[in-house]
Design an enzyme around this catalytic site. Structure first.
Site, PDB file in Angstrom:
ATOM      1  N   HIS A   1      -1.455  -0.266  -0.329  1.00  0.00           N
ATOM      2  CA  HIS A   1      -1.498  -1.733  -0.766  1.00  0.00           C
ATOM      3  C   HIS A   1       0.098  -1.747  -2.521  1.00  0.00           C
ATOM      4  CE1 HIS A   1      -2.123  -4.245  -4.518  1.00  0.00           C
ATOM      5  NE2 HIS A   1      -2.399  -5.325  -3.535  1.00  0.00           N
TER       6      HIS A   1
ATOM      7  N   HIS B   1       4.087  -3.359  -0.885  1.00  0.00           N
ATOM      8  CA  HIS B   1       4.508  -3.835  -2.417  1.00  0.00           C
ATOM      9  C   HIS B   1       4.384  -2.721  -3.493  1.00  0.00           C
ATOM     10  CE1 HIS B   1       0.537  -6.834  -1.847  1.00  0.00           C
ATOM     11  NE2 HIS B   1       1.992  -7.305  -1.265  1.00  0.00           N
TER      12      HIS B   1
ATOM     13  N   HIS C   1       8.880  -7.714  -2.474  1.00  0.00           N
ATOM     14  CA  HIS C   1       9.464  -7.699  -3.671  1.00  0.00           C
ATOM     15  C   HIS C   1      10.445  -6.843  -3.775  1.00  0.00           C
ATOM     16  CE1 HIS C   1       6.033 -10.252  -4.060  1.00  0.00           C
ATOM     17  NE2 HIS C   1       5.215  -9.589  -4.352  1.00  0.00           N
TER      18      HIS C   1
ATOM     19  N   ASP D   1       4.162 -14.990   0.632  1.00  0.00           N
ATOM     20  CA  ASP D   1       3.633 -14.255   0.023  1.00  0.00           C
ATOM     21  C   ASP D   1       2.404 -15.499  -0.327  1.00  0.00           C
ATOM     22  OD1 ASP D   1       2.448 -12.241  -1.338  1.00  0.00           O
ATOM     23  OD2 ASP D   1       3.614 -12.155  -2.884  1.00  0.00           O
TER      24      ASP D   1
END
Ligand SMILES: [Zn+2]
Length: 441
Positions: A203, A232, A269, A320
């Protein structure tokens, strides 16, 4: 053998005119130029490869338009997102994800990477089938006609501060498997098929502590089918600050130490990177999965796209949280955010933008993503005579078109969208029913 003909097509070496695509089974058997033959289906406008949406949380679609009142921050947005997550069960998730993936198909998406962490019942108890939620997503994608990689996500801790990791909060319990081996045991019961594959995700460094990161990377290295690893990374400055304060290093450095970086790794990101982080991702030939419409919606910031490419990294694009589902808008966001950040135009070439929009291999589908012989037969036809695209040269269609200009989508040789109609019917109605149902619970 099925034939499609397009007046314009964006092939790997650029724009071509009068192109016939011969499809045998699910691949392009031959691609040749010439006037349309009588039995070829004529596609309007310009034919593009299918788009890859490399970062999706399908259930966030239920939040669209519901997180804007009262200002707030990423972290107040997150509490609203948890409110949606706690309402999910395998049945309503199938309905919501099917409609969301259908919206993606209408926009020209043919593969999606689903970053999946809502695994268990709300109190954290596994369902009788511990993969009931993941299998609902796989089923949703099959029915919506989109290829899916289930990036099954390891989520063990509730967050990170200067004092260390916190336990899962009550609203996070359903995300967690307890430890890496329990996560791996569950994921080993998921299987690939013709249109769905299993990948993996961490995660974030907030949710997977250092020792477990290393254990995770070792497990994934042993998996034959788990070659794709996403995480992420540095979406918000607060993540970097906590990581620096507790570990004395950036999230990219922590992931690098664990052995996670490599060509199969995608940093989602990758917004707040140091120069050393950029060099590490570049040296590893890793991918940065940018999500421009989300990053601006959540006030994340603008990542260093040009610098990442120059360092040797690749770029991909995801929608997303689905504030918008429009690959054209993500592509324009990638380039236009660069312009705002640097005060220069033309930061990425057309080829670089198309590569970012069609990075199917970064979610495990290396045989898709280009209009070339032998590749998966995905075609997206874009109207060149709409109010938005009229007068736009075909090779610059990405600068002007929107999802509403996609007329036809063929995935693996199968028509999924024809004349702006999805094969499931009225997608707006499917979304309305699924979202109303979720919030009324
Ligand atoms: Zn995400």
């Amino acid at each position: 053998m099925t034939k499609y003909w397009a007046e314009f097509a964006i092939l790997p070496d650029g724009l071509a005119r009068n192109v016939t695509f011969h499809i045998e089974g699910d691949v392009f058997d031959r691609i040749e130029s010439g006037q349309p033959q009588g039995d070829a289906h004529r596609l309007p406008g310009v034919a593009l490869p299918g788009f890859a949406n490399t970062h999706s949380h399908a259930f966030h679609r239920a939040l669209r338009g519901r997180t804007h009142s009262g200002g707030g921050t990423f972290w107040t947005w997150r509490s609203r997102m948890y409110d949606a997550a706690r309402r999910l069960n395998p049945d309503n998730y199938l309905t919501l994800a099917r409609a969301t993936y259908a919206e993606m198909a209408l926009a020209g998406v043919t593969s999606v990477g689903e970053f999946h962490y809502v695994h268990h019942a709300p109190d954290g108890t596994p369902y009788d089938n511990p993969n009931a939620m993941g299998e609902a997503l796989q089923q949703a994608a099959r029915e919506a006609g989109v290829r899916l990689t289930l990036l099954d996500t390891c989520y063990l801790a509730g967050g990170l501060t200067a004092d260390g990791h916190q336990p899962l909060a009550p609203e996070q319990r359903r995300f967690g498997d307890g430890d890496v081996s329990a996560w791996a045991e569950r994921v080993s019961q998921l299987w690939d098929d013709a249109t769905t594959r299993v990948g993996t995700a961490i995660h974030s460094v907030r949710a997977v502590p250092r020792a477990q990161l290393q254990e995770f990377v070792q497990y994934v290295g042993q998996g034959q089918t788990w070659q794709t690893m996403h995480a992420h990374v540095s979406e918000q400055p607060a993540e970097n600050e906590a990581c620096e304060a507790f570990y004395g290093m950036t999230p990219v450095e922590l992931l690098s130490e664990a052995g996670a970086l490599g060509p199969n790794f995608s940093a989602v990101h990758a917004t707040h990177l140091t120069g050393a982080d950029i060099a590490s991702l570049g040296n590893a030939r890793a991918t940065a999965a940018f999500c421009p419409t989300t990053e601006r919606d959540l006030a994340d910031g603008i990542g260093p796209a040009r610098e990442l490419l120059d360092a040797g990294a690749r770029l991909s694009l995801g929608s997303d949280q689905h504030a918008v589902i429009d690959p054209f808008e993500e592509v324009r966001g990638l380039e236009s955010h660069e312009r705002l950040r640097t005060l220069h135009r033309g930061r990425l070439s057309q080829d670089e933008l198309i590569a970012a929009a069609t990075a199917h291999d970064t979610i495990g589908w290396s045989e898709a993503g280009a209009l070339r012989e032998g590749a998966k037969a995905d075609l997206v036809a874009v109207d060149l005579e709409s109010p938005r695209t009229a007068g736009v040269p075909a090779e610059f269609v990405l600068t002007a078109a929107t999802a509403a200009d996609v007329t036809d989508v063929i995935r693996d040789g199968d028509p999924v969208v024809s004349d702006r109609q999805h094969r499931l019917g009225d997608v707006g109605r499917l979304l309305t029913e699924a979202i109303d149902n979720l919030w009324e619970k």
